[in-house]
Design a protein around this motif. Sequence first.
Motif, PDB file in Angstrom:
ATOM      1  N   HIS A   1     -64.604 -18.475  -7.108  1.00  0.00           N
ATOM      2  CA  HIS A   1     -64.709 -17.523  -8.217  1.00  0.00           C
ATOM      3  C   HIS A   1     -65.401 -16.240  -7.773  1.00  0.00           C
ATOM      4  O   HIS A   1     -65.665 -15.366  -8.587  1.00  0.00           O
ATOM      5  CB  HIS A   1     -65.489 -18.138  -9.372  1.00  0.00           C
ATOM      6  N   TYR A   2     -65.736 -16.131  -6.474  1.00  0.00           N
ATOM      7  CA  TYR A   2     -66.511 -14.968  -6.051  1.00  0.00           C
ATOM      8  C   TYR A   2     -65.687 -13.686  -6.126  1.00  0.00           C
ATOM      9  O   TYR A   2     -64.468 -13.701  -5.990  1.00  0.00           O
ATOM     10  CB  TYR A   2     -67.048 -15.182  -4.630  1.00  0.00           C
ATOM     11  N   CYS A   3     -66.382 -12.567  -6.319  1.00  0.00           N
ATOM     12  CA  CYS A   3     -65.700 -11.278  -6.399  1.00  0.00           C
ATOM     13  C   CYS A   3     -65.129 -10.937  -5.025  1.00  0.00           C
ATOM     14  O   CYS A   3     -65.630 -11.395  -4.011  1.00  0.00           O
ATOM     15  CB  CYS A   3     -66.679 -10.166  -6.783  1.00  0.00           C
ATOM     16  N   PRO A   4     -64.122 -10.057  -5.000  1.00  0.00           N
ATOM     17  CA  PRO A   4     -63.589  -9.618  -3.709  1.00  0.00           C
ATOM     18  C   PRO A   4     -64.701  -8.996  -2.869  1.00  0.00           C
ATOM     19  O   PRO A   4     -65.503  -8.217  -3.370  1.00  0.00           O
ATOM     20  CB  PRO A   4     -62.563  -8.557  -4.103  1.00  0.00           C
ATOM     21  N   GLY A   5     -64.777  -9.405  -1.605  1.00  0.00           N
ATOM     22  CA  GLY A   5     -65.748  -8.799  -0.704  1.00  0.00           C
ATOM     23  C   GLY A   5     -67.136  -9.400  -0.773  1.00  0.00           C
ATOM     24  O   GLY A   5     -68.042  -8.977  -0.065  1.00  0.00           O
ATOM     25  N   CYS A   6     -67.328 -10.401  -1.623  1.00  0.00           N
ATOM     26  CA  CYS A   6     -68.638 -11.056  -1.704  1.00  0.00           C
ATOM     27  C   CYS A   6     -68.780 -11.974  -0.503  1.00  0.00           C
ATOM     28  O   CYS A   6     -67.866 -12.719  -0.160  1.00  0.00           O
ATOM     29  CB  CYS A   6     -68.721 -11.868  -2.984  1.00  0.00           C
ATOM     30  N   THR A   7     -69.939 -11.948   0.154  1.00  0.00           N
ATOM     31  CA  THR A   7     -70.087 -12.763   1.370  1.00  0.00           C
ATOM     32  C   THR A   7     -70.630 -14.165   1.096  1.00  0.00           C
ATOM     33  O   THR A   7     -70.858 -14.921   2.030  1.00  0.00           O
ATOM     34  CB  THR A   7     -70.967 -12.023   2.401  1.00  0.00           C
ATOM     35  N   HIS A   8     -70.818 -14.519  -0.168  1.00  0.00           N
ATOM     36  CA  HIS A   8     -71.171 -15.923  -0.464  1.00  0.00           C
ATOM     37  C   HIS A   8     -70.162 -16.859   0.209  1.00  0.00           C
ATOM     38  O   HIS A   8     -70.523 -17.862   0.815  1.00  0.00           O
ATOM     39  CB  HIS A   8     -71.140 -16.194  -1.971  1.00  0.00           C
ATOM     40  N   GLY A   9     -68.877 -16.506   0.063  1.00  0.00           N
ATOM     41  CA  GLY A   9     -67.822 -17.373   0.596  1.00  0.00           C
ATOM     42  C   GLY A   9     -67.899 -17.520   2.105  1.00  0.00           C
ATOM     43  O   GLY A   9     -67.669 -18.610   2.652  1.00  0.00           O
TER      44      GLY A   9
ATOM     45  N   THR B   1     -73.741  -9.412   0.710  1.00  0.00           N
ATOM     46  CA  THR B   1     -73.282  -8.307  -0.140  1.00  0.00           C
ATOM     47  C   THR B   1     -73.104  -8.724  -1.596  1.00  0.00           C
ATOM     48  O   THR B   1     -72.901  -9.895  -1.890  1.00  0.00           O
ATOM     49  CB  THR B   1     -71.907  -7.774   0.313  1.00  0.00           C
ATOM     50  N   CYS B   2     -73.141  -7.737  -2.462  1.00  0.00           N
ATOM     51  CA  CYS B   2     -72.739  -7.922  -3.862  1.00  0.00           C
ATOM     52  C   CYS B   2     -72.004  -6.652  -4.276  1.00  0.00           C
ATOM     53  O   CYS B   2     -72.541  -5.812  -4.995  1.00  0.00           O
ATOM     54  CB  CYS B   2     -73.945  -8.169  -4.753  1.00  0.00           C
ATOM     55  N   PRO B   3     -70.756  -6.486  -3.787  1.00  0.00           N
ATOM     56  CA  PRO B   3     -70.028  -5.241  -4.059  1.00  0.00           C
ATOM     57  C   PRO B   3     -69.985  -4.916  -5.549  1.00  0.00           C
ATOM     58  O   PRO B   3     -70.149  -3.758  -5.947  1.00  0.00           O
ATOM     59  CB  PRO B   3     -68.614  -5.529  -3.531  1.00  0.00           C
ATOM     60  N   THR B   4     -69.787  -5.937  -6.377  1.00  0.00           N
ATOM     61  CA  THR B   4     -69.639  -5.713  -7.814  1.00  0.00           C
ATOM     62  C   THR B   4     -70.849  -4.998  -8.399  1.00  0.00           C
ATOM     63  O   THR B   4     -70.718  -3.994  -9.097  1.00  0.00           O
ATOM     64  CB  THR B   4     -69.437  -7.061  -8.530  1.00  0.00           C
ATOM     65  N   ASN B   5     -72.022  -5.525  -8.122  1.00  0.00           N
ATOM     66  CA  ASN B   5     -73.208  -4.945  -8.754  1.00  0.00           C
ATOM     67  C   ASN B   5     -73.825  -3.814  -7.942  1.00  0.00           C
ATOM     68  O   ASN B   5     -74.661  -3.084  -8.451  1.00  0.00           O
ATOM     69  CB  ASN B   5     -74.223  -6.033  -9.056  1.00  0.00           C
ATOM     70  N   TRP B   6     -73.437  -3.703  -6.690  1.00  0.00           N
ATOM     71  CA  TRP B   6     -73.863  -2.523  -5.934  1.00  0.00           C
ATOM     72  C   TRP B   6     -72.992  -1.321  -6.292  1.00  0.00           C
ATOM     73  O   TRP B   6     -73.314  -0.182  -5.949  1.00  0.00           O
ATOM     74  CB  TRP B   6     -73.729  -2.765  -4.425  1.00  0.00           C
TER      75      TRP B   6
ATOM     76  N   GLY C   1     -77.440 -19.061 -10.010  1.00  0.00           N
ATOM     77  CA  GLY C   1     -77.042 -17.766  -9.482  1.00  0.00           C
ATOM     78  C   GLY C   1     -75.552 -17.856  -9.280  1.00  0.00           C
ATOM     79  O   GLY C   1     -74.930 -18.855  -9.664  1.00  0.00           O
ATOM     80  N   CYS C   2     -74.957 -16.834  -8.669  1.00  0.00           N
ATOM     81  CA  CYS C   2     -73.503 -16.874  -8.505  1.00  0.00           C
ATOM     82  C   CYS C   2     -73.053 -18.113  -7.751  1.00  0.00           C
ATOM     83  O   CYS C   2     -71.950 -18.594  -7.942  1.00  0.00           O
ATOM     84  CB  CYS C   2     -73.023 -15.616  -7.805  1.00  0.00           C
ATOM     85  N   ALA C   3     -73.926 -18.652  -6.879  1.00  0.00           N
ATOM     86  CA  ALA C   3     -73.526 -19.805  -6.072  1.00  0.00           C
ATOM     87  C   ALA C   3     -73.719 -21.125  -6.802  1.00  0.00           C
ATOM     88  O   ALA C   3     -73.613 -22.193  -6.201  1.00  0.00           O
ATOM     89  CB  ALA C   3     -74.286 -19.813  -4.752  1.00  0.00           C
TER      90      ALA C   3
ATOM     91  N   TYR D   1     -79.604  -9.304  -8.701  1.00  0.00           N
ATOM     92  CA  TYR D   1     -79.197 -10.473  -9.470  1.00  0.00           C
ATOM     93  C   TYR D   1     -77.707 -10.338  -9.728  1.00  0.00           C
ATOM     94  O   TYR D   1     -77.300  -9.488 -10.508  1.00  0.00           O
ATOM     95  CB  TYR D   1     -79.933 -10.541 -10.815  1.00  0.00           C
ATOM     96  N   GLY D   2     -76.921 -11.164  -9.048  1.00  0.00           N
ATOM     97  CA  GLY D   2     -75.479 -11.063  -9.212  1.00  0.00           C
ATOM     98  C   GLY D   2     -75.021 -11.642 -10.537  1.00  0.00           C
ATOM     99  O   GLY D   2     -74.402 -10.968 -11.355  1.00  0.00           O
ATOM    100  N   MET D   3     -75.354 -12.885 -10.747  1.00  0.00           N
ATOM    101  CA  MET D   3     -74.766 -13.615 -11.860  1.00  0.00           C
ATOM    102  C   MET D   3     -75.056 -12.993 -13.221  1.00  0.00           C
ATOM    103  O   MET D   3     -74.200 -12.992 -14.103  1.00  0.00           O
ATOM    104  CB  MET D   3     -75.252 -15.050 -11.859  1.00  0.00           C
TER     105      MET D   3
ATOM    106  N   ASN E   1     -79.753 -13.225   0.659  1.00  0.00           N
ATOM    107  CA  ASN E   1     -80.447 -12.021   0.190  1.00  0.00           C
ATOM    108  C   ASN E   1     -79.431 -10.895   0.003  1.00  0.00           C
ATOM    109  O   ASN E   1     -79.014 -10.256   0.959  1.00  0.00           O
ATOM    110  CB  ASN E   1     -81.517 -11.626   1.216  1.00  0.00           C
ATOM    111  N   ASN E   2     -79.021 -10.702  -1.289  1.00  0.00           N
ATOM    112  CA  ASN E   2     -78.115  -9.586  -1.563  1.00  0.00           C
ATOM    113  C   ASN E   2     -78.822  -8.502  -2.372  1.00  0.00           C
ATOM    114  O   ASN E   2     -78.193  -7.589  -2.905  1.00  0.00           O
ATOM    115  CB  ASN E   2     -76.822 -10.056  -2.264  1.00  0.00           C
ATOM    116  N   GLY E   3     -80.130  -8.645  -2.509  1.00  0.00           N
ATOM    117  CA  GLY E   3     -80.920  -7.556  -3.081  1.00  0.00           C
ATOM    118  C   GLY E   3     -80.685  -7.272  -4.549  1.00  0.00           C
ATOM    119  O   GLY E   3     -81.028  -6.201  -5.041  1.00  0.00           O
TER     120      GLY E   3
HETATM  121  S1  SF4 Z   1     -71.544 -10.745  -8.675  1.00  0.00           S
HETATM  122 FE1  SF4 Z   1     -72.145 -10.207  -6.572  1.00  0.00          FE
HETATM  123  S2  SF4 Z   1     -73.030 -12.086  -5.710  1.00  0.00           S
HETATM  124 FE2  SF4 Z   1     -71.883 -12.652  -7.536  1.00  0.00          FE
HETATM  125  S3  SF4 Z   1     -69.838 -13.239  -6.809  1.00  0.00           S
HETATM  126 FE3  SF4 Z   1     -69.750 -11.076  -7.391  1.00  0.00          FE
HETATM  127  S4  SF4 Z   1     -70.195  -9.955  -5.506  1.00  0.00           S
HETATM  128 FE4  SF4 Z   1     -70.859 -12.072  -5.185  1.00  0.00          FE
END
Ligand code: SF4
Lengths: 247, 350, 183
Positions: free
Chosen positions: A17-25, A212-217, A51-53, A125-127, A121-123
Motif C-alpha cells: 500500500h506504500y506510495c510511489p517512491g516510498c523506500t519502506h518497500g 523517503t516520504c515523497p508524499t509528505n515531503w 505508522g505506515c509500516a 509522520y507519514g501515516m 528515519n524519514n523525518g
Molecule cells: S506516507 Fe510517506 S512513509 Fe507513508 S507510505 Fe507514503 S511515502 Fe511512505
Amino acid sequence: MELAFKISTAMKDVPTHYCPGCTHGVVHRMVAEVLEELNIRERTVGVAPVGCAVLIYNYLNNDFMEAPHGRAPALATGAKRARPDLILYTYQGDGDLASIGFNEIFHAANRGEKITVIFINNGIYGMTGGQMAPTTLPEQVTTTSPDGRDVSQTGFPVAVSEALATQATPGFIVRCSVHDGLHQIQTKKLIRRAFQNQVDNRCFSLVEILSTCPTNWGLTPQQSLEHIRDNTLQHYKLGILKSPEEV
Amino acid sequence: MTKVLMKGNEALGEAAIRANCRNYFAYPITPQTEIAEYMVRRLPEVGGHFVQAESELGAVNMVYGAAAVGERVFTSSSSPGVALMSEAISYLAGSQLPAVLINIVRGGPGLGGILPAQSDYFMATKAGGHGDFRLLVLAPAGVQEAADLVMDAFDLADKYRNPVMIIGDGMIGQMMEPVEFREYNTPEGIDRSYANTGAKDRPPTIVKSLFLDPQQLENNNLELLAKYRLMEQHEIRFEEYAVTDKMDVLVVSYGMMARICKTAIDELNQEGHRVGIVRPITLFPFPSSAIYKAAARARKVIAIEMSTGQMVEDVRLAVRGRRAVQFYGRTGGIVPTPAEIRQQLLKLIK
Amino acid sequence: MLIQSVFAGFGGQGILRAGQIIAYAGMAGNLYVSWLPSYGPEMRGGTANVAVVLADEPVASPVVSTPSVVIAMNRPSLEKFAPMMQTGGKLIINSSLIDIVSERDDLIQYQIRANDIAQELGNPRAANMVILGVFQAVTGIIPDETVEEHIRQSFAAKPQFIELNIACFRHGKNSISQSGINA
Ligand code: SF4
Ligand SMILES: Cc1ncc(C[n+]2csc(CCOP(=O)(O)OP(=O)(O)O)c2C)c(N)n1
C-alpha cells in the motif's frame, strides 16, 4: 538460463500500500532477503509499529505481533526473554521510535536486549499525514511546522542512534541510507549483521535507515532520493556508531 | 457575529481560543490532527502556546503543569491516545485541577480503525483512569454545538475545578457546518488560590493527589463526590425531540448518532407513527430522570449507539425496569444510516 | 425543501471543493447546510466522496443513505451510489470518464462530458465546475450569482483560474437541456 533475480520466499507476492517512491518497500525486501539468507524465517517474530509500516505483516512471511504506538521494543523484550530461541525484530518509524517510543527504545538498548531493531528515519509522520517528527530537519515544512521547523522552539533533529551509542552497554548501532544503489548494498549488509548478532546471541542491534516520504515531503520519488543525498546527510552522518567489538 | 462554515475540528480549536484559552498541547492522531494543525497557526496570533508533545503522555502532563499554574489549557486526541492519558487525567481530578480534554472517538479496541465510533462511552463516563473520580462529559451533536460546548467546558472546569471532557466522533471532527461563535467573557471571580503562582506574600500552594493518611484521602474523595452531586443537580443537559404522550418508541441516542436517528424519526412521524428521542448532552451527569419520565410515555424504549452497547446500561438504570430497553448498534467505524435506523424502529413499532 | 446530495469521484478531481462551494453558497443563501466527507485509508489515491445536505430546516442527519442528487465523476462512484438513490433522484454523470448510465428507470439521468468541455475551455482540471453547473441547473435553489461568488472566493488564492472556472460552471449550467436522458 541463469536465474538473475527471484523474490525472497520471506516476502509475500502481493502489492504493497506504500506510495510511489516510498523506500519502506525497499527495506522490507532487504529484511526478507536476510531472513532467507540466514535461514531464520521460521523462527523469526516481527513486531509491527504504528505508522505506515503497520501493515508489514501483510508483506513479510514471518510471524508478527502488532505493538501499541512506540512500544515495540517492550513487546520484543517480553517475547525474547520468554523465548530466547526465537529471533525478534522490531520495524519502527521515527515517530514511533524517536518520539512516543523513545523511552522503550532507550531502555531496551540499555538493557542490551538481544533483539534487532530496524529504524526507518524519514523525518516526518507519514501515516497521519505529514506532521513534524523529532527527526524533522531544521526549517523543514510540515503540517505542524507550517513555517518550517523552528529549532529555537522545537529543538534540533533528535539523533537517536548517537544517544543510544553513548551508553555503556555494548551494542551494534549503525546509520545507513537507501537513497542509491551503493548505499542500499551497504544497508543490506548492515541489516544482515544486525540479525547475525542475534543469531550469535551477541547484543542489542539497531539499524537506522534514512528513508523517503515523497508524499509528505511534497517531492517526486527522484527528488526525494536527491533530498536525502543533498540535505538529510548534512544532518545525519552515516556509519557504525557502536559495535560490540569495541567493548 | 457572522456565520462561518467550518470543519468541526477547527471549530473546536477556535472556540477554545475564543474562550480565552491560550495553552494547547497535543500529539497527532487521526481523526483529530486538524485541531493541532489549526492551533499551530492560530495560537501564535493571539500570543498562545502550543507544543507538539512527544506522546499523549507528554501532552496530558503538560496540561497538568499548565493547569497547576492556574492557566486555561486543553488537549485533544482520539481513543488510543486518550487511553494513554488516563493516568494523568486521574491526577488532574485527584488534585482538583480544571482542564478541557477532547476525545474525537474512533473505533477500537486496540489500534482499531480511524472511522467514527462511540465506543469510548465507558472510558469517558466510568473508567477513564484509576480511583474514585468522574469527568464532566459533554457530547455535542454538530459543529455549532461543539463550539458552544467548548466554551462552556472551560467555565464548567473552572466552576468545579474538575477536568471536563468533550466527546465527539470522527464525523463531527471532519464535517463542515455553519457556526457562529458567541460573544464570550471569562466569568469574573474565578478562584485560582490553588495555583502555583509563586509563594509571594502567602504560604506555598501544593497541587497534589497524594494522601497517605487514609482519612485525608477519604476526605478528598468525599469532597470530589460532593462536586459530582452538585453537577447532578445543576449541570444535566439533554434535548427532547418529538417526545409526546403515547409514543410507539422512545429512542435514546447521543452525539451525531442522535441526528441520524432524527432523520429516521421525522420520516416515521410523517407517516403517522409516534417516535421521540431523548438526546443526552451531558453523559455525566446523565439525564436519568428525563429518560425515566419519557420512557413512561412510550410503549418501547431503545438505545442506539455506534458501539456494541455502552450507554444502554445507563439507560436501563434510568428506566429502572419500567420498560425493557432494547438496543441497536453498529461498531468498528460503521455509521448506521437513517434508512437502517428506520428499519430497526419499524420492527419495534410493529 | 431537503436536498441530500453526494459528490463522488477520484481523489484529486476536485469533488470536495465542488461540494464545499455549494455548502458555502447554500449558507450564504440562508439555507441550513452540512458537508461531510468520507475520510479514511481509502483516501490515499482512492475514491473520495462528500455528502452535502441543503435544507430549509436544521439538518438532521448529515449522513446521506438515500441521496436525491448524485454527482458521479467516475464509474466506481456511479456503481456505488446510483443503487442507493431515491426514486426520482437526479444522477449527474461525467460521461468523459463513464461510458454507462444507471439501469434504473426511476431516476433522471444527465450525461455531461465534463472533462472534455473543461479541456476545450482551457483546463481539464475544471471538470468539477462543469459538473457543478449541472448540479446548479437541476437543483436551482441557490441564486447563480451566489454560487459564482463562492467559486470566486474558492479560487481567491489563484485568481488566474477564476474566469476559467466560472466559464466551466456556466457551460455546465446551460448544457443540461440537451443532455438529459429520459428526462
Ligand atoms: S506516507 Fe510517506 S512513509 Fe507513508 S507510505 Fe507514503 S511515502 Fe511512505
Ligand atoms: C497512542 C497513539 N497515538 C497516536 C497515534 C497516531 N499515529 C499513528 S502512526 C503515527 C506516526 C507515524 O509516524 P512514523 O513513526 O514516523 O512512521 P511513518 O508513518 O512515517 O512510517 C501516529 C502519531 C496512535 N496510533 N496511537
